[in-house]
Motif scaffolding. Structure first.
Motif, PDB file in Angstrom:
ATOM      1  N   GLU A 199      45.064  56.690  32.022  1.00  0.00           N
ATOM      2  CA  GLU A 199      44.680  55.590  32.914  1.00  0.00           C
ATOM      3  C   GLU A 199      43.385  55.902  33.667  1.00  0.00           C
ATOM      4  O   GLU A 199      43.148  57.023  34.105  1.00  0.00           O
ATOM      5  N   LEU A 200      42.557  54.882  33.806  1.00  0.00           N
ATOM      6  CA  LEU A 200      41.330  54.972  34.585  1.00  0.00           C
ATOM      7  C   LEU A 200      41.523  54.235  35.908  1.00  0.00           C
ATOM      8  O   LEU A 200      42.410  53.404  36.038  1.00  0.00           O
ATOM      9  N   THR A 201      40.678  54.528  36.875  1.00  0.00           N
ATOM     10  CA  THR A 201      40.701  53.838  38.163  1.00  0.00           C
ATOM     11  C   THR A 201      39.347  53.193  38.405  1.00  0.00           C
ATOM     12  O   THR A 201      38.312  53.857  38.358  1.00  0.00           O
ATOM     13  N   ARG A 243      37.013  50.147  40.808  1.00  0.00           N
ATOM     14  CA  ARG A 243      36.918  49.293  41.981  1.00  0.00           C
ATOM     15  C   ARG A 243      36.814  47.840  41.501  1.00  0.00           C
ATOM     16  O   ARG A 243      36.434  47.596  40.350  1.00  0.00           O
ATOM     17  N   THR A 260      47.197  46.841  37.600  1.00  0.00           N
ATOM     18  CA  THR A 260      46.889  47.648  36.419  1.00  0.00           C
ATOM     19  C   THR A 260      46.700  46.715  35.229  1.00  0.00           C
ATOM     20  O   THR A 260      47.495  45.793  35.005  1.00  0.00           O
ATOM     21  N   PHE A 302      43.722  50.622  32.944  1.00  0.00           N
ATOM     22  CA  PHE A 302      42.877  50.893  34.102  1.00  0.00           C
ATOM     23  C   PHE A 302      43.478  50.202  35.333  1.00  0.00           C
ATOM     24  O   PHE A 302      43.912  49.067  35.274  1.00  0.00           O
ATOM     25  N   ARG A 303      43.497  50.929  36.419  1.00  0.00           N
ATOM     26  CA  ARG A 303      44.056  50.448  37.689  1.00  0.00           C
ATOM     27  C   ARG A 303      42.915  50.083  38.613  1.00  0.00           C
ATOM     28  O   ARG A 303      41.973  50.848  38.793  1.00  0.00           O
ATOM     29  N   VAL A 304      43.012  48.901  39.210  1.00  0.00           N
ATOM     30  CA  VAL A 304      41.976  48.430  40.129  1.00  0.00           C
ATOM     31  C   VAL A 304      42.442  48.709  41.557  1.00  0.00           C
ATOM     32  O   VAL A 304      43.521  48.287  41.966  1.00  0.00           O
ATOM     33  N   LEU A 305      41.630  49.441  42.296  1.00  0.00           N
ATOM     34  CA  LEU A 305      41.986  49.842  43.652  1.00  0.00           C
ATOM     35  C   LEU A 305      42.055  48.645  44.590  1.00  0.00           C
ATOM     36  O   LEU A 305      41.264  47.706  44.484  1.00  0.00           O
ATOM     37  N   ALA A 352      40.286  51.916  48.738  1.00  0.00           N
ATOM     38  CA  ALA A 352      39.155  52.298  47.891  1.00  0.00           C
ATOM     39  C   ALA A 352      38.084  52.985  48.711  1.00  0.00           C
ATOM     40  O   ALA A 352      37.656  52.488  49.749  1.00  0.00           O
TER      41      ALA A 352
END
Length: 238
Positions: free
Chosen positions: A32-34, A36, A99, A124-127, A132
């Protein structure tokens, strides 16, 4: 808007396979990526991408890990560098605190017709805004480097075709490199045969850190073993 880079290699990726999805494919899964909310997800391939292969069944984003109910996104190949695929949310910002899953189907291919191989799923998870913290200006955006075993064999074949043994050594494992000295004492014709055999090598078994292939030269079948060293695949035996 920050660009979030993922380096991707076409052909034969060998990570953990997930169950079949709505389209009937088995996916290779990536960590998984993170991101903004304002980030662009950019995927850089090793070869220029064939823009005509961008379809709803080759590149899509979903909130579901099965790939169901694709979201409306904008997907483009950059004009400056056709190796780069960019994925944007239609509203210019990803909804925070969720996510998502980016799917790359096997029909995606390079301008030379090289296919992606096994379909890929990248989560990918969006903060959320309150959680953030932007990275320091001096820090590069994080990236993930993927080198598939099939692509390594294709690169080895290309190096042999060019008689570029220095490039070939870069594709070998550290143990195999140490055991070899100088250029191989074989004719150019024999080198071409091996290059062709590598290009046509058959996959036998691929796990998360080891891959087995077979190649045939003059009617004789030889085993090929590749192993992961860090984040890259290297040829251990051929």
């Amino acid at each position: 808007m920050r660009t979030f880079l993922v380096l991707f290699i076409l052909v034969g990726l060998g990570f953990l396979a997930f169950p079949q999805n709505l389209w009937g494919n088995t996916f290779t899964d990536w960590p998984e990526l993170t991101l903004r909310p304002e980030d662009i997800l950019e995927v850089t391939f090793t070869f220029p991408l064939d823009a005509s292969s961008l379809r709803e069944d080759t590149v899509w984003v979903s909130e579901h890990e099965s790939g169901e109910i694709p979201l409306a996104v904008r997907v483009t190949v950059t004009g400056e560098d056709p190796r780069k695929l960019q994925v944007f949310p239609l509203e210019e910002r990803w909804p925070a605190g969720k996510t998502y899953y980016l799917f790359l189907g096997s029909g995606l291919r390079s301008q030379e017709g090289v296919p992606l191989g096994k379909p890929v799923r990248l989560s990918f998870r969006v903060l959320a805004p309150e959680g953030a913290e932007p990275p320091a200006a001096s820090e590069p955006a994080p990236s993930h480097v993927a080198t598939g075993p099939g692509e390594v064999l294709q690169a080895a074949a290309k190096a042999l075709d060019a008689l570029d043994f220095a490039a070939l050594r870069e594709l070998l494992s550290s143990d195999l490199r140490q055991s070899l000295e100088g250029d191989p004492a074989v004719s150019e014709e024999e080198v071409r045969k091996v290059a062709r055999a590598l290009r046509e090598a058959r996959e036998v078994e691929v796990s998360s850190d080891e891959a087995f292939y077979e190649m045939t030269v003059d009617g004789v079948t030889y085993p090929i073993t590749l192993k992961r060293e860090g984040e890259e695949w290297k040829i251990e035996r051929f």
